[in-house]
Design an enzyme around this catalytic site. Structure first.
Site, PDB file in Angstrom:
ATOM      1  N   PHE A 224      21.308 -33.325 -36.501  1.00  0.00           N
ATOM      2  CA  PHE A 224      21.540 -32.575 -35.326  1.00  0.00           C
ATOM      3  C   PHE A 224      23.080 -32.631 -35.135  1.00  0.00           C
ATOM      4  O   PHE A 224      23.901 -33.566 -35.354  1.00  0.00           O
ATOM      5  CB  PHE A 224      20.740 -33.160 -33.991  1.00  0.00           C
ATOM      6  N   GLU A 225      23.705 -31.669 -34.329  1.00  0.00           N
ATOM      7  CA  GLU A 225      24.820 -31.611 -33.508  1.00  0.00           C
ATOM      8  C   GLU A 225      24.764 -31.255 -32.251  1.00  0.00           C
ATOM      9  O   GLU A 225      24.413 -30.135 -32.057  1.00  0.00           O
ATOM     10  CB  GLU A 225      26.078 -31.004 -34.492  1.00  0.00           C
ATOM     11  N   THR A 226      24.856 -32.104 -31.185  1.00  0.00           N
ATOM     12  CA  THR A 226      24.689 -31.365 -29.929  1.00  0.00           C
ATOM     13  C   THR A 226      25.740 -30.833 -29.379  1.00  0.00           C
ATOM     14  O   THR A 226      26.935 -30.447 -30.339  1.00  0.00           O
ATOM     15  CB  THR A 226      24.415 -32.720 -28.973  1.00  0.00           C
TER      16      THR A 226
ATOM     17  N   SER B  65      27.689 -34.951 -32.640  1.00  0.00           N
ATOM     18  CA  SER B  65      28.082 -33.812 -31.828  1.00  0.00           C
ATOM     19  C   SER B  65      29.316 -33.319 -32.141  1.00  0.00           C
ATOM     20  O   SER B  65      30.150 -34.202 -33.096  1.00  0.00           O
ATOM     21  CB  SER B  65      28.372 -34.219 -30.447  1.00  0.00           C
TER      22      SER B  65
ATOM     23  N   TYR C 233      24.328 -27.625 -34.011  1.00  0.00           N
ATOM     24  CA  TYR C 233      23.869 -27.426 -35.473  1.00  0.00           C
ATOM     25  C   TYR C 233      22.723 -28.038 -35.827  1.00  0.00           C
ATOM     26  O   TYR C 233      22.353 -29.114 -35.036  1.00  0.00           O
ATOM     27  CB  TYR C 233      24.961 -28.045 -36.514  1.00  0.00           C
TER      28      TYR C 233
END
Length: 1000
Positions: free
Chosen positions: A711-713, A626, A630
């Protein structure tokens, strides 16, 4: 800016300025030829006097090491002379008149560029001007090329994202010179785009330039823009919506708009279970929850202890003796050390003695005490005494009774005392010589400064990966989901736990979940960085790294530096790492992107590497971080070499797969609360974020061929009103519920209530989508379908442009243009540039060109070879040279025969024919081709054909001058294998001999 005083007020002023020790009144009207200059003054009184005297002081001030105060004054030549006459020193010129004129001229020129580009985007390029590339079939890429145009709808409205590249644009580089001067280097090409809502193009907007400023010099990437659509534009079906992007140069491009995340997903059952947490949880709690899940569902979950224990949530106990911490200001006074972090002043650093326990804090180091005392009598020797766990140092005095022991003396004395060294090690502060006299009197207690509650285990942590699936034997395609490499990213561990809970508990309820776990094996590692995560949750919220301390002795080994220790685990891998020369990682042990002293040095990354090496069925992976929202993949690193050289970019067919699989994953994220991950934040790490040398996604993709995502939360929250839309960042630790204790409203604003919970929920849905992608991969046995698009099938001398299209799924396309059969070693169809669309290929040589291609999808399914014949022929019109010689291309061909084919014998047969050529042209080319529709390139016998192609077709001979009765031998060959069947009868094929020219 402090404004100039009025003339009347200034004339009435009479001031004494210490800079010149003379009273004077500044009463001149400044000229237009002013410059912003640095002026050195002696005191704050001088500053006040200059303001009162009417000088135009900027809102800027700094204090030099010698106590001089530097201010910036906007002054004309007369004022500068006046300042010098009063004894003030004038330093650097920050901005002069020429600089300001240049900035203003640039502003006006850019404004004009913007307006021209807007007009062209709205109205199109006028007749007679530059052509818009999109109006031609298979056009060559122009100066401006649109890379994507996506429309999406989220909770805040409907939006359009446009991305385009302009070849004439270079990066704008901001250079800070002499502290204040900003120099803009490099031209900027204005791009604007407008939207066709099905009738006419509307108003145009200027696009934003995206430069990668993390490299030197900065690199222009592309233009991009995100706007909220009007209701009328949003109502137009995406297939009918177009955008036009135009440059002030007249270059333009048109592009159809596609719906972003328009995929329809299989629904969950009505009683689908989700939401298996009610607060942020630390790694100990996450592991306990997953252990319980495994105990409850042993037929679906197997916990596997990873082979390497972490360094551990543990530290040696420490204190700072003899020196006080703080900056010595009113706001931050010097006080005895308790638990401060940061740095000591130079004076205090010289006094400091750093004590570090021999044992870990929780194993006996905590509670050791130390005290420095100053004797009241003269000529006392330095003494160290130890009583139990209490160390007392009595400093030495001289004949006058003054303390003479230095910090270095105390360090040496403690380290020479056997009883003291059984408890502690002493050192000076960060390699300081320790020449200062220590402060005395305070009794300080050594602590490890770790504050986690009792349920958190001190010492090394046993990490576990949880194998989830009906078949956990490696026979099914594997997906590796791993979270919280970075400690402060609290939502990520919950994401992994929630994913595991949903998959297991819905297996007997939801047909889709059962289908997935019957065909896919999922590996879940909820906390890659358990030690750092515990530290972030209970000691230092901003902790990013693990708790390894690789700082060298006599550097940052004191407790003031304890929040700066650790390795960035997402920089500790071995592919395209800092040690390979890639950017985005640091060699400093106190940097937040410290990569460690060697690749794979950290036990946490050794565990991560062990998982993908041990379980060979893992084909997909997702590294969950995070924040920012993204969705990314390789390449994730580049060199800061002036060219921004990235790790090898995947072929466009592979990147299309990443995007296509991502659509399903992102659609699952959207289903929870209508969050859309933006197109501009979807793509290779190096292109949409920054360089991250030694990251896990690169390591898995390049080393193992794993389809590895990141992932980027924490996608930005969109705030839309009638006045427009803004984006608000969520942070690493967003409010979980938005409420404080006792039901009182906490610090969360209305846009962030439940944000932490919702982030974990929606990205767990994204993980579910990744498992679905793995399932689709596992079941894919169909070869991809592709096609060719060309500007013309036949031309009279003009080049032919062509490109390939993917008709059903992404794939790598291999092709040839000489009629040979493509193989996996043939040329591949590529993107025009990073994140770009497919290249446009051109053939220009006269003659027949057989373009052949095949496609291989990411699963390895291979399509049959396809073929397209393209012909660039000579102009057939008659003409004369000098009025007396007719243009002549005369061709006479004598046939040839292979003779009798012998079955069961491997042999190559040859046939010769003679072509007699007459040409009055400047050049000529003789080609032989098979233009039949029945098995082109093969001899046929009714419905049968020979297995191997006829050889010798193509260009036979070229002439660069007129020729008369030139006899050319044409040799054809036919290979027949020993096991190839032959049918009784004659095999034949009518060949076309073409004599062509480009210079009649």
């Amino acid at each position: 800016m402090v404004g100039r005083g009025s003339l009347a007020a200034v004339a009435a002023s009479a001031l004494l300025l210490s800079g010149g020790n003379l009273a004077f009144a500044h009463d001149e009207i400044p000229s237009s030829d002013t410059a912003l200059v640095e002026v050195y003054v002696n005191s704050e009184a001088d500053v006040d006097a200059l303001v009162s005297a009417g000088f135009d002081l900027a809102e800027y001030k700094r204090v030099e090491a010698d106590g001089k105060i530097v201010v910036n004054i906007d002054a004309d030549p007369g004022e500068r002379s006046e300042l010098r006459a009063k004894g003030f020193t004038i330093g650097r010129t920050v901005e002069d008149a020429a600089h300001r004129e240049a900035v203003a001229a640039e502003r006006d020129a850019t404004r004009e560029q913007d307006q021209v580009a807007k007009d062209l985007a709205r109205n199109g390029v006028p007749a007679g001007g530059a052509k818009i590339d999109g109006r031609r079939a298979v056009p060559l890429p122009g100066e401006t090329v649109i890379q994507r145009a996506n429309r999406f709808t989220n909770y805040a409205g409907t939006f359009l994202y446009v991305e385009a590249h302009n070849k004439a644009t270079t990066a704008r580089r901001a250079v800070v010179n002499n502290r204040n001067v900003v120099v803009n280097d490099g031209p900027v090409q204005a791009l604007s785009f407008s939207t066709d809502a099905g009738a006419t193009y509307g108003d145009a907007v200027t696009m934003n330039i995206f430069n990668d400023g993390d490299v030197t010099p900065p690199v222009y990437m592309y233009h991009r823009h995100l706007i909220r659509l009007t209701a009328a534009q949003a109502a137009v079906p995406a297939g009918q919506l177009k955008v036009r992007v135009a440059s002030a140069s007249g270059a333009a491009d048109e592009f159809p708009v596609t719906e972003w995340l328009g995929e329809t997903l299989p629904p969950h059952v009505a009683n689908y279970q989700q939401g298996f947490f009610n607060r942020y949880q630390d790694p100990t709690e996450n592991r306990a929850q997953l252990d319980q899940l495994a105990a409850e569902f042993p037929e679906l979950v197997t916990p596997v202890n990873l082979p390497h224990l972490s360094v551990g949530y543990q530290r040696k106990a420490q204190t700072v003796l003899g020196a006080w911490a703080g900056a010595g200001t009113t706001q931050n006074p010097l006080v005895p050390f308790t638990n401060q972090t940061g740095n000591l002043t130079a004076a205090e650093g010289a006094r400091a003695i750093i004590l570090t326990s021999k044992d870990w804090g929780h194993q006996g180091g905590n509670g050791i005490s130390a005290r420095l005392t100053a004797p009241t009598t003269a000529d006392q020797a330095l003494r160290v005494t130890v009583a139990g766990r209490a160390i007392v140092v009595s400093l030495a005095t001289n004949a006058q009774g003054a303390v003479v022991s230095t910090a270095k003396d105390v360090v040496d004395a403690i380290n020479a005392n056997a009883a003291a060294t059984a408890l502690v090690t002493a050192s000076t502060y960060r390699g300081n010589a320790g020449a200062g006299i220590p402060r005395t009197g305070e009794t300080l207690t050594l602590r490890d400064y770790l504050n986690a509650p009792s349920h958190v285990q001190k010492g090394p942590f046993q990490q576990r990966v949880y194998r989830i699936g009906k078949h956990r034997d490696g026979s099914k395609v594997g997906v590796f989901l791993y979270c919280q490499q970075h400690a402060r990213e609290w939502t990520t561990g919950l994401t992994c736990v929630e994913t595991a809970e949903r998959l297991v508990r819905n297996y007997g309820l939801d047909a889709r979940t059962k289908e997935l776990l019957d065909n896919v094996e999922v590996f879940v590692l909820a906390n890659v960085n358990p030690d750092g995560a515990h530290y972030s949750m209970y000691d230092f919220n901003s902790q990013r790294r693990n708790m390894s301390n690789h700082c060298a002795p006599n550097t940052f080994q004191d407790p003031l530096a304890r929040n700066a220790w650790g390795v960035d685990l997402n920089r500790n891998n071995g592919e395209y790492s800092r040690l390979d020369g890639y950017a985005g990682a640091d060699s400093s042990c106190v940097s937040d992107v410290f990569s460690g002293n060697s690749e794979y040095s950290e036990p946490e990354i050794q565990n991560e590497k062990w998982v993908v090496d041990e379980f060979e069925n893992i084909k997909f992976a997702n590294n969950i971080h995070s924040y920012g929202g993204y969705f990314m993949w390789a390449p994730g690193a580049y060199k800061n070499d002036g060219n921004r050289t990235t790790a090898p970019a995947p072929n466009i067919g592979i990147e299309k797969y990443f995007f296509e699989a991502g659509e399903q994953i992102l659609a699952r994220i959207k289903e929870h609360r209508n969050t859309v991950i933006l197109p501009e934040r979807t793509g290779p790490i190096a292109d949409v974020l920054y360089s991250a040398a030694g990251n896990s996604a690169d390591d898995q993709w390049y080393r193992k061929g794993i389809i590895s995502y990141s992932f980027e939360t924490g996608a930005d929250r969109f705030l839309s009103t009638s006045e427009g839309t803004t984006q608000q960042a969520t942070g690493f630790q967003p409010c979980f519920s938005g409420l404080g204790t006792g039901g009182q409203t906490g610090t969360c604003n209305s846009n962030m209530i439940n944000e932490g919970r919702d982030q974990a929920m929606e990205f767990a849905s994204g993980n579910f989508g990744m498992v679905e992608s793995a399932y689709d991969y596992a079941k894919d046995t169909t070869a991809p379908k592709t096609s060719i698009e060309f500007s013309a099938k036949q031309t009279m001398g003009e080049p032919i442009n062509f490109r390939f299209n993917w008709d059903d799924e992404a794939a790598v396309i291999y092709y040839t243009t000489d009629g040979s059969t493509p193989t996996l070693s043939s040329r591949t169809y590529e993107a025009q540039r990073a994140r770009g669309i497919g290249e446009v290929l051109t053939i220009s040589a006269l003659g027949v060109h057989d373009v052949k291609w095949m496609a291989v999808d990411i699963k390895g399914n291979q399509s049959p070879v396809q073929s397209q014949r393209l012909l660039i022929a000579a102009d057939q019109e008659d003409g004369t040279v000098g009025g007396s010689v007719p243009a002549t291309l005369a061709l006479n061909v004598d046939g040839g025969s292979f003779g009798q084919f012998i079955p069961g014998v491997a042999q190559t047969y040859t046939a010769e024919s003679t072509a007699t050529v007459i040409s009055t042209a400047g050049n000529a080319t003789l080609t032989v081709a098979d233009q039949s529709a029945n098995k082109p390139g093969h001899l046929v016998n009714g419905a049968f054909s020979l297995a191997q192609p006829l050889q010798g077709l193509g260009v036979i001979k070229t002439w660069d001058a007129p020729v008369s009765n030139d006899r050319v031998t044409v040799t054809l060959s036919q290979a027949i294998g020993r096991d190839e069947p032959l049918r009784t009868g004659a095999y034949s094929k009518t060949l076309t001999y073409t004599l062509s020219t480009t210079q009649p």
